[in-house]
Design a protein around this motif. Sequence first.
Motif, PDB file in Angstrom:
ATOM      1  N   ILE A   1      -7.712  -9.668  -2.005  1.00 27.72           N
ATOM      2  CA  ILE A   1      -7.421 -11.032  -1.591  1.00 27.72           C
ATOM      3  C   ILE A   1      -7.896 -11.217  -0.154  1.00 27.72           C
ATOM      4  CG2 ILE A   1      -5.470 -11.258  -3.162  1.00 27.72           C
ATOM      5  CD1 ILE A   1      -3.609 -10.812  -0.842  1.00 27.72           C
ATOM      6  N   ALA A   2      -8.113 -12.451   0.228  1.00 24.35           N
ATOM      7  CA  ALA A   2      -8.729 -12.734   1.522  1.00 24.35           C
ATOM      8  C   ALA A   2      -7.776 -12.580   2.697  1.00 24.35           C
ATOM      9  CB  ALA A   2      -9.311 -14.157   1.519  1.00 24.35           C
ATOM     10  N   ASN A   3      -6.507 -12.828   2.494  1.00 26.77           N
ATOM     11  CA  ASN A   3      -5.532 -12.848   3.584  1.00 26.77           C
ATOM     12  C   ASN A   3      -5.097 -11.431   3.937  1.00 26.77           C
ATOM     13  OD1 ASN A   3      -3.264 -13.246   5.258  1.00 26.77           O
ATOM     14  ND2 ASN A   3      -2.841 -15.227   4.289  1.00 26.77           N
ATOM     15  N   ASP A   4      -5.327 -11.009   5.187  1.00 31.03           N
ATOM     16  CA  ASP A   4      -4.996  -9.631   5.577  1.00 31.03           C
ATOM     17  C   ASP A   4      -3.514  -9.446   5.899  1.00 31.03           C
ATOM     18  OD1 ASP A   4      -4.745 -10.911   7.990  1.00 31.03           O
ATOM     19  OD2 ASP A   4      -6.297  -9.762   9.026  1.00 31.03           O
ATOM     20  N   LYS A   5      -2.712 -10.467   5.715  1.00 25.90           N
ATOM     21  CA  LYS A   5      -1.268 -10.336   5.891  1.00 25.90           C
ATOM     22  C   LYS A   5      -0.544 -10.301   4.541  1.00 25.90           C
ATOM     23  CE  LYS A   5      -1.288 -12.814  10.307  1.00 25.90           C
ATOM     24  NZ  LYS A   5      -1.202 -11.583  11.102  1.00 25.90           N
ATOM     25  N   MET A   6      -1.329 -10.325   3.484  1.00 23.55           N
ATOM     26  CA  MET A   6      -0.771 -10.408   2.133  1.00 23.55           C
ATOM     27  C   MET A   6      -1.259  -9.243   1.264  1.00 23.55           C
ATOM     28  SD  MET A   6       0.938 -13.358   2.051  1.00 23.55           S
ATOM     29  CE  MET A   6       0.999 -14.980   2.853  1.00 23.55           C
ATOM     30  N   ALA A   7      -0.539  -9.038   0.155  1.00 26.29           N
ATOM     31  CA  ALA A   7      -0.979  -8.152  -0.927  1.00 26.29           C
ATOM     32  C   ALA A   7      -0.578  -8.834  -2.228  1.00 26.29           C
ATOM     33  CB  ALA A   7      -0.336  -6.783  -0.807  1.00 26.29           C
ATOM     34  N   ALA A   8      -1.241  -8.484  -3.306  1.00 29.43           N
ATOM     35  CA  ALA A   8      -0.988  -9.187  -4.561  1.00 29.43           C
ATOM     36  C   ALA A   8      -0.865  -8.230  -5.735  1.00 29.43           C
ATOM     37  CB  ALA A   8      -2.092 -10.212  -4.831  1.00 29.43           C
ATOM     38  N   VAL A   9      -0.124  -8.683  -6.748  1.00 32.14           N
ATOM     39  CA  VAL A   9       0.010  -7.958  -8.007  1.00 32.14           C
ATOM     40  C   VAL A   9      -0.241  -8.957  -9.137  1.00 32.14           C
ATOM     41  CG1 VAL A   9       1.541  -6.676  -9.537  1.00 32.14           C
ATOM     42  CG2 VAL A   9       1.710  -6.359  -7.055  1.00 32.14           C
ATOM     43  N   GLU A  10      -1.105  -8.588 -10.077  1.00 35.44           N
ATOM     44  CA  GLU A  10      -1.379  -9.438 -11.236  1.00 35.44           C
ATOM     45  C   GLU A  10      -0.996  -8.682 -12.496  1.00 35.44           C
ATOM     46  OE1 GLU A  10      -5.165 -11.729 -11.508  1.00 35.44           O
ATOM     47  OE2 GLU A  10      -5.399 -10.629 -13.401  1.00 35.44           O
ATOM     48  N   ILE A  11      -0.207  -9.333 -13.350  1.00 31.30           N
ATOM     49  CA  ILE A  11       0.275  -8.705 -14.577  1.00 31.30           C
ATOM     50  C   ILE A  11      -0.108  -9.582 -15.764  1.00 31.30           C
ATOM     51  CG2 ILE A  11       2.318  -7.977 -15.858  1.00 31.30           C
ATOM     52  CD1 ILE A  11       3.602  -7.439 -13.101  1.00 31.30           C
ATOM     53  N   THR A  12      -0.798  -8.980 -16.721  1.00 31.67           N
ATOM     54  CA  THR A  12      -1.247  -9.705 -17.917  1.00 31.67           C
ATOM     55  C   THR A  12      -0.666  -9.034 -19.151  1.00 31.67           C
ATOM     56  OG1 THR A  12      -3.320 -10.230 -16.797  1.00 31.67           O
ATOM     57  CG2 THR A  12      -3.265 -10.518 -19.172  1.00 31.67           C
ATOM     58  N   SER A  13      -0.140  -9.847 -20.090  1.00 28.99           N
ATOM     59  CA  SER A  13       0.462  -9.266 -21.289  1.00 28.99           C
ATOM     60  C   SER A  13       0.533 -10.283 -22.417  1.00 28.99           C
ATOM     61  CB  SER A  13       1.870  -8.754 -20.984  1.00 28.99           C
ATOM     62  OG  SER A  13       2.456  -8.198 -22.139  1.00 28.99           O
ATOM     63  N   ALA A  14       0.488  -9.785 -23.649  1.00 27.13           N
ATOM     64  CA  ALA A  14       0.683 -10.613 -24.834  1.00 27.13           C
ATOM     65  C   ALA A  14       2.118 -10.518 -25.347  1.00 27.13           C
ATOM     66  CB  ALA A  14      -0.289 -10.193 -25.925  1.00 27.13           C
TER      67      ALA A  14
END
Length: 535
Positions: A138-151
């Motif tokens: 991600i672009a913001n150096d003060k952030m972190a991200a988690v993406e979860i995909t499921s059926a």
Amino acid sequence: MKKILLITFLLVASIASMSAQSYISYARAEEEDVIADLNGAGGVLVLSKRGDLVFAVDNASHPVITPKGKRDDGLYAYEIVVAKEDNPTPKIEVSKRGDVDRVSFAITTRKDFFLAFMVGEVAKPIRFEDHKQANDIIANDKMAAVEITSAIADLVVDCPKELEAKITNKTKDAGVKETEIVIPLANYHRYRDAVERLSKEVESMTDEVEKAASEGKLNDAQLQARFVEIDKKEAEKVEAEKKLEAVSKIAVYAEGTNRLYIDVSQLTPRQKLVYGVLLRTVVVKEHVSECSGFLEEGGRLFGLRQYKGAREAFVKALSAKDAPANMKSSIKTNITQCDSCITYDLAVRVALKKMKEMKDKGTGNQADVVKYASVAANFMRQLDKYNPSEYYSSKAKVLEKMVEDMPLDIKFTTTKWVNNASGFYEDGYLGNVEVWAYHGATMPNVRDFSSDRKLLKAIGNSPSLYKKMGETDANGELTIHLSRKDLPRGILLRPVGYGDKVKAKYVDMIDVMSQSEGEYNKRQFRTKMYYSDKK
């Protein structure tokens, strides 16, 4: 689209291969956490309705794994202790004996503390699949991200609200759901930094008081006042640690599944983790592998108390061509436990044989009968911890009834346990250690004797639960006299005249009996007490 199709396919395949089996899962049980005397090591306490769990620690050289048997509340307890210098973040693997299904979790241990977990079973096990690609940032150096995909339709992604994360939910093709969590790392760091700051403050305050006390700069009233300040700061630190733990995990689960966790503490600026969540594929019985077949046979024989046959099966599982590398530690634990049970079982058989010979021949005396009955009962209690069954517990009770009228003397020897650059070692004996019998209905709160002042307060508040039996001499020795009909729940060792250099120690009576040596009516119990030379 490929990612979505893959998830959908694996979900359908998993459902198709599910059987009526249930699968192990784990969850934190903070209310069962307990302070302990572990010589600076970190501990994990596992509680379960199952008494046939097997543990392994792949990333530690010398873990100590001890089944503690069934508690008063009906749960089975297991203790895992790993030295900090061995690995402060051990990866614990747990499985049912003889089953290929297993789950693992990594934790950060705390010094002289048991972190508690509850291990249960679920009908629909789920797992993570890493979908991260090189450009997932991600672009913001003060952030972190988690993406979860499921059926999985009812999947819940539970992010601690204290993190103030931005959560976005989308529904894609084929009903696949995508959840993105963007976390301001400063919110997590606030909790982490609070723990670090309070830990340093407690250490600094303690060092300052110890130095002032050793130099005679504080009278008793001043010393007590300073201890109260330290206790308050320690309480602040404990609360800060609880808050940090509460915001450190993102939980993922659905109805009837185990819980998966994402460790927030490992996230770095601009990092993005991408996971698919799937039902775990189950091995169909008719297509069982060679390794799992031997494992199942070993588990069956172990349950039938046929330990030599079980050991042979587990050895074959270990050497099977299809034995997964990441299962070998667990299989070795099974083999080690078979060895222990073979030894205990042999001791029981020898003792019972001696009793039968004396009865058949009319030889021996009452003391001889009680001697062998006591040996057999003690080792049956050990077997009941590794392989809980009515067979062992009922027979142990019958044998214990035979010896309950006999007196019991226990000689305690307390030794000094010190640490330097080369590691821990014994350095002589500890005299002037008071030995107290504790007669409470439940295990005492270890926090009550984390300092001598707290211990004396606990004794003063409940004098009927504590009975002073004496104190060790210059050789660290004391022999106490007990009645088998009224054995204490445990023994409390209180060092006198050592300041904060030696802390009180509690030993459960079951451990005293199982770890002591000697004759049926005169046992010897040797225990180490950590001595700190910290200035």
